[in-house]
Design an enzyme around this catalytic site. Structure first.
Site, PDB file in Angstrom:
ATOM      1  N   GLU A 338       0.829  -1.388  -0.293  1.00 43.90           N
ATOM      2  CA  GLU A 338       0.136  -0.114  -0.186  1.00 43.90           C
ATOM      3  C   GLU A 338       0.705   0.859   0.028  1.00 43.90           C
ATOM      4  O   GLU A 338       1.848   1.387   1.068  1.00 43.90           O
ATOM      5  CB  GLU A 338      -0.910  -0.155   1.575  1.00 43.90           C
ATOM      6  CG  GLU A 338      -2.116  -0.508   1.313  1.00 43.90           C
ATOM      7  CD  GLU A 338      -2.604  -1.281  -0.340  1.00 43.90           C
ATOM      8  OE1 GLU A 338      -3.192  -0.345  -0.534  1.00 43.90           O
ATOM      9  OE2 GLU A 338      -2.918  -2.021  -0.836  1.00 43.90           O
ATOM     10  N   CYS A 372      -2.455   9.478   4.420  1.00 45.22           N
ATOM     11  CA  CYS A 372      -1.462   9.028   2.577  1.00 45.22           C
ATOM     12  C   CYS A 372      -3.950   9.071   1.960  1.00 45.22           C
ATOM     13  O   CYS A 372      -3.048   9.297   0.305  1.00 45.22           O
ATOM     14  CB  CYS A 372      -1.535   7.203   2.507  1.00 45.22           C
ATOM     15  SG  CYS A 372      -2.909   6.530   3.279  1.00 45.22           S
TER      16      CYS A 372
HETATM   17  P1  NAD Z   1       9.021   4.678   3.910  1.00 48.52           P
HETATM   18  O1  NAD Z   1       8.152   4.397   2.203  1.00 48.52           O
HETATM   19  O2  NAD Z   1       9.487   5.988   3.711  1.00 48.52           O
HETATM   20  O3  NAD Z   1       9.111   3.726   4.886  1.00 48.52           O
HETATM   21  C1  NAD Z   1       8.195   2.822   5.248  1.00 48.52           C
HETATM   22  C2  NAD Z   1       8.959   1.868   6.118  1.00 48.52           C
HETATM   23  O4  NAD Z   1       9.494   1.427   4.529  1.00 48.52           O
HETATM   24  C3  NAD Z   1       9.597   2.549   6.906  1.00 48.52           C
HETATM   25  O5  NAD Z   1       9.368   1.414   8.253  1.00 48.52           O
HETATM   26  C4  NAD Z   1      10.924   1.958   6.516  1.00 48.52           C
HETATM   27  O6  NAD Z   1      11.596   2.062   7.614  1.00 48.52           O
HETATM   28  C5  NAD Z   1      11.102   1.149   6.120  1.00 48.52           C
HETATM   29  N1  NAD Z   1      11.679   0.610   4.654  1.00 48.52           N
HETATM   30  C6  NAD Z   1      12.662   1.781   3.637  1.00 48.52           C
HETATM   31  N2  NAD Z   1      13.502   1.812   3.136  1.00 48.52           N
HETATM   32  C7  NAD Z   1      13.259   0.361   3.070  1.00 48.52           C
HETATM   33  C8  NAD Z   1      14.077  -1.197   2.269  1.00 48.52           C
HETATM   34  N3  NAD Z   1      15.620  -1.150   1.667  1.00 48.52           N
HETATM   35  N4  NAD Z   1      13.751  -2.587   2.605  1.00 48.52           N
HETATM   36  C9  NAD Z   1      12.481  -2.311   3.700  1.00 48.52           C
HETATM   37  N5  NAD Z   1      12.378  -1.531   4.652  1.00 48.52           N
HETATM   38  C10 NAD Z   1      12.627  -0.872   3.907  1.00 48.52           C
HETATM   39  O7  NAD Z   1       7.032   5.548   3.970  1.00 48.52           O
HETATM   40  P2  NAD Z   1       6.810   6.393   5.376  1.00 48.52           P
HETATM   41  O8  NAD Z   1       7.692   8.031   5.387  1.00 48.52           O
HETATM   42  O9  NAD Z   1       7.263   5.959   6.554  1.00 48.52           O
HETATM   43  O10 NAD Z   1       4.772   6.161   5.285  1.00 48.52           O
HETATM   44  C11 NAD Z   1       5.065   7.825   4.521  1.00 48.52           C
HETATM   45  C12 NAD Z   1       4.659   6.728   2.739  1.00 48.52           C
HETATM   46  O11 NAD Z   1       3.660   6.296   3.226  1.00 48.52           O
HETATM   47  C13 NAD Z   1       3.647   7.623   2.270  1.00 48.52           C
HETATM   48  O12 NAD Z   1       3.430   7.626   1.081  1.00 48.52           O
HETATM   49  C14 NAD Z   1       1.769   7.796   1.952  1.00 48.52           C
HETATM   50  O13 NAD Z   1       1.503   7.937   1.159  1.00 48.52           O
HETATM   51  C15 NAD Z   1       2.182   5.960   2.365  1.00 48.52           C
HETATM   52  N6  NAD Z   1       1.290   5.393   3.494  1.00 48.52           N
HETATM   53  C16 NAD Z   1       0.469   4.896   2.389  1.00 48.52           C
HETATM   54  C17 NAD Z   1      -0.635   4.444   2.903  1.00 48.52           C
HETATM   55  C18 NAD Z   1      -2.266   3.576   2.485  1.00 48.52           C
HETATM   56  O14 NAD Z   1      -2.588   2.344   2.841  1.00 48.52           O
HETATM   57  N7  NAD Z   1      -1.519   3.209   1.038  1.00 48.52           N
HETATM   58  C19 NAD Z   1      -1.243   4.510   4.262  1.00 48.52           C
HETATM   59  C20 NAD Z   1      -0.237   5.595   5.086  1.00 48.52           C
HETATM   60  C21 NAD Z   1       0.784   5.527   4.533  1.00 48.52           C
END
Ligand code: NAD
Length: 569
Positions: A338, A372
């Site tokens: 997501e 999001c």
């Molecule tokens: P992010 O992508 O920076 O991080 C998300 C998670 O991924 C974190 O736990 C992070 O540590 C991990 N991560 C980062 N790099 C990684 C890698 N190489 N391998 C594995 N894990 C890794 O996102 P964020 O800043 O935590 O959250 C904000 C984003 O999430 C926004 O883009 C928002 O739109 C999205 N979001 C989407 C939904 C949905 O349901 N579509 C819901 C909430 C947030």
């Protein structure tokens, strides 16, 4: 949607509903109900299981902050978190509490000098150990009866209610949610547990659609294996708890890697599950950098699925890496991803004007625009454009911004320094590209990561801030020539998460239903605040795999169906 039946309601429902059915429907329904009753009774009669009684699923009510007693409890819980600043928390693998050489510091974005908690910077070795433990535990956990697995969720939901002010306080301090937002996050976590528990009971009682003569034809839903759960920081309790417990109630074991911006909230969830008596090793908590820990977990041949919620960039990376089949890997990994959004609200010339202004404001600036689902584009009909911008400015200028722990602040800080700088950069770019700053555009205070809610008008449909996810309190207001044009603009990004339309014209609303391409469409209401059960959540295109969290299809993502045909004569 139809409310869930508790197994204790079955008899009552049978009588009231049967009256409205044809004979054939009634027969099928009666058989299904009797099967469910029999199945639940068998599960429930085992003395060692002692399952909790089930009631119909209902969304968890929010805390009433007008009551002084509730405000007092929340204040005390915040004070307790503040007393624990600087405390160190372990990684948890197979119930073992482990420390690492290097540490992660979780900071209070309202006051970054305050270290909310010290966490372990897990290593590649920790990730490998967790995989081994989870794999071993899977052999045992996958055989625990579904009703018993569901019961851990119901118990945990009860504990979350009891510890509600504590999880609220953690989010208020660790990610800067205001009281209402933090409380909504806890309520949603409770909803996920209650909903997925009931869903597991439903999946455990499925039958093949057709019974061949001389055969018993069954479909049983079995778990997948070891899953990697990677949540974001913005719904640090609800999304983390939802993804993890959906995987676990389905019979999988999990390695949970919390976001480095919200590990304490993740730890709160672990404490709840421990109190609920969930066996050690079913959920393993490994904090650490996404690049080292996350990549090791995702790329390992023994990880069977990945449940990710986060940005488009990381989602694409995970999807790409998970698709590579490695030596020793005997499956194609499943990825539930997501991702981001660039969500629009169309304000038609025939809208209820005041409701539209209020709906856009709340959708754009609730939790500082860091949802999001947040509205980041208001697409407004030219006939009412100037009036709309003026009314919006009036409302937005009045929004109080400041420390999240102060109940009177509607907006708190953005999550971290990097995010703050990035958001300020977008505000500059918007103006360079011809956008007109109407409101905000400045930091609200230098003490924390505070940005005034920002409205930029005259934004072109293809401008940078109309296309890229900013994930902060910045709203682009775009002028549309008419409703056709508004729909065209609304569909002009690579995302497709949420959207809303304000219009009193039924024909236009009908068109939006089919032509507005988003996973979650809202008509004449705000585009945030999806409720478990009522609004299954997930988006199209680069917003992800449309998983529909909180919906009836979600658990299937963590299960695989096995067809069993037994010859009976
Ligand atoms: P992010 O992508 O920076 O991080 C998300 C998670 O991924 C974190 O736990 C992070 O540590 C991990 N991560 C980062 N790099 C990684 C890698 N190489 N391998 C594995 N894990 C890794 O996102 P964020 O800043 O935590 O959250 C904000 C984003 O999430 C926004 O883009 C928002 O739109 C999205 N979001 C989407 C939904 C949905 O349901 N579509 C819901 C909430 C947030």
């Amino acid at each position: 949607m139809e409310p869930f039946l508790s197994y204790h309601d079955i008899k009552k429902e049978k009588i009231t509903n049967l009256e409205r059915m044809t004979d054939k429907q009634a027969l099928i329904q009666t058989e299904a109900l009797l099967r469910a009753t029999k199945w639940f009774t068998t599960q429930n009669s085992k003395p060692e299981t002692k399952l909790m009684k089930l009631t119909k699923f209902k969304n968890e009510p929010y805390t009433d902050w007008s009551k002084p007693a509730n405000r007092k409890k929340q204040e005390l819980a915040i004070a307790k978190i503040e007393k624990q600043f600087g405390k160190e928390y372990p990684n948890i693998i197979g119930g073992e509490k482990l420390t690492a050489k290097e540490k992660l510091h979780s900071l209070n974005p309202s006051n970054p000098n305050q270290v909310v908690g010290v966490f372990q910077k897990g290593t590649v070795d920790d990730a490998l150990k967790a995989l081994k433990v989870a794999e071993k535990k899977f052999a045992e956990w996958s055989k625990v009866p579904p009703a018993k697995r569901a019961d851990y969720l119901f118990k945990a939901a009860k504990i979350m209610r009891k510890r509600r002010f504590e999880s609220n306080a953690t989010m208020i301090i660790e990610v800067g949610k205001n009281w209402m937002e933090a409380d909504g996050d806890t309520a949603e976590a409770i909803d996920f547990l209650e909903f997925y528990g009931r869903e597991m009971l439903r999946y455990a009682d499925q039958k093949a659609a057709v019974q061949l003569p001389g055969e018993k034809d069954e479909v049983v839903y079995i778990p997948l294996g070891v899953g990697i759960v990677i949540p974001p920081w913005n719904f640090p309790f609800a999304i983390l708890a939802g993804m993890t417990t959906a995987a676990v109630v389905a019979g999988n074991t999990v390695i949970l890697k919390p976001s480095s911006d919200s590990p304490l909230t993740g730890m709160r969830f672990m404490e709840v599950m421990e109190e609920a008596g969930l066996p050690a090793g079913v959920i393993n908590f490994v904090a650490g950098p996404g690049s080292a820990v996350g990549d090791t977990l995702i790329k390992h041949p023994k990880s069977r699925f990945i449940a990710f919620t986060g940005s488009k960039e990381v989602g694409i990376h995970i999807n790409t890496e998970a698709a590579k089949v490695l030596p020793g890997q005997i499956w194609l990994k499943r990825v539930v991803a997501e991702m981001g959004g660039k969500d629009s609200i169309i304000v038609d010339s025939e809208a209820n004007f005041e409701e539209a202004v209020a709906g856009v404001t709340v959708s754009a600036f609730g939790f500082q625009g860091q949802k999001c689902s947040a509205c980041s584009r208001a697409i407004v009909d030219a006939k009412i454009y100037d009036k709309f911008v003026a009314a919006l400015k009036k409302r937005v200028d009045a929004i109080p911004v400041g420390e999240a722990k102060d109940l009177s602040n509607y907006m708190g800080p953005v999550i971290n320094k990097g995010a703050m700088e990035n958001i300020m950069r977008y505000i500059e770019v918007a103006q360079k590209e011809g956008g007109k700053l109407v409101s905000g555009g400045v930091r609200a205070s230098e003490d924390g990561y505070f940005i005034r809610p920002t409205v930029i008008a005259n934004v072109e449909p293809k401008a940078t801030i109309s296309q890229e996810e900013i994930f902060g309190p910045v709203l682009a207001v775009i002028k549309a020539k008419n409703f056709d044009h508004a729909l065209e603009i609304a569909n002009n990004t690579e995302y497709g998460l949420t959207g809303a339309v304000y219009s009193k014209n039924k024909k236009k609303i009908e068109r939006a239903r089919t032509e507005f391409h988003v996973g979650n469409l809202y008509l004449n209401r705000k585009c945030t605040g999806a409720m478990v059960g009522a609004h299954p959540f997930g988006g199209f295109n680069m917003s992800g795999t449309d998983s529909k969290a909180g919906g009836r299809d979600y658990l299937l993502l963590f299960l695989q169906a096995k067809s069993i045909a037994t010859k009976i004569k």
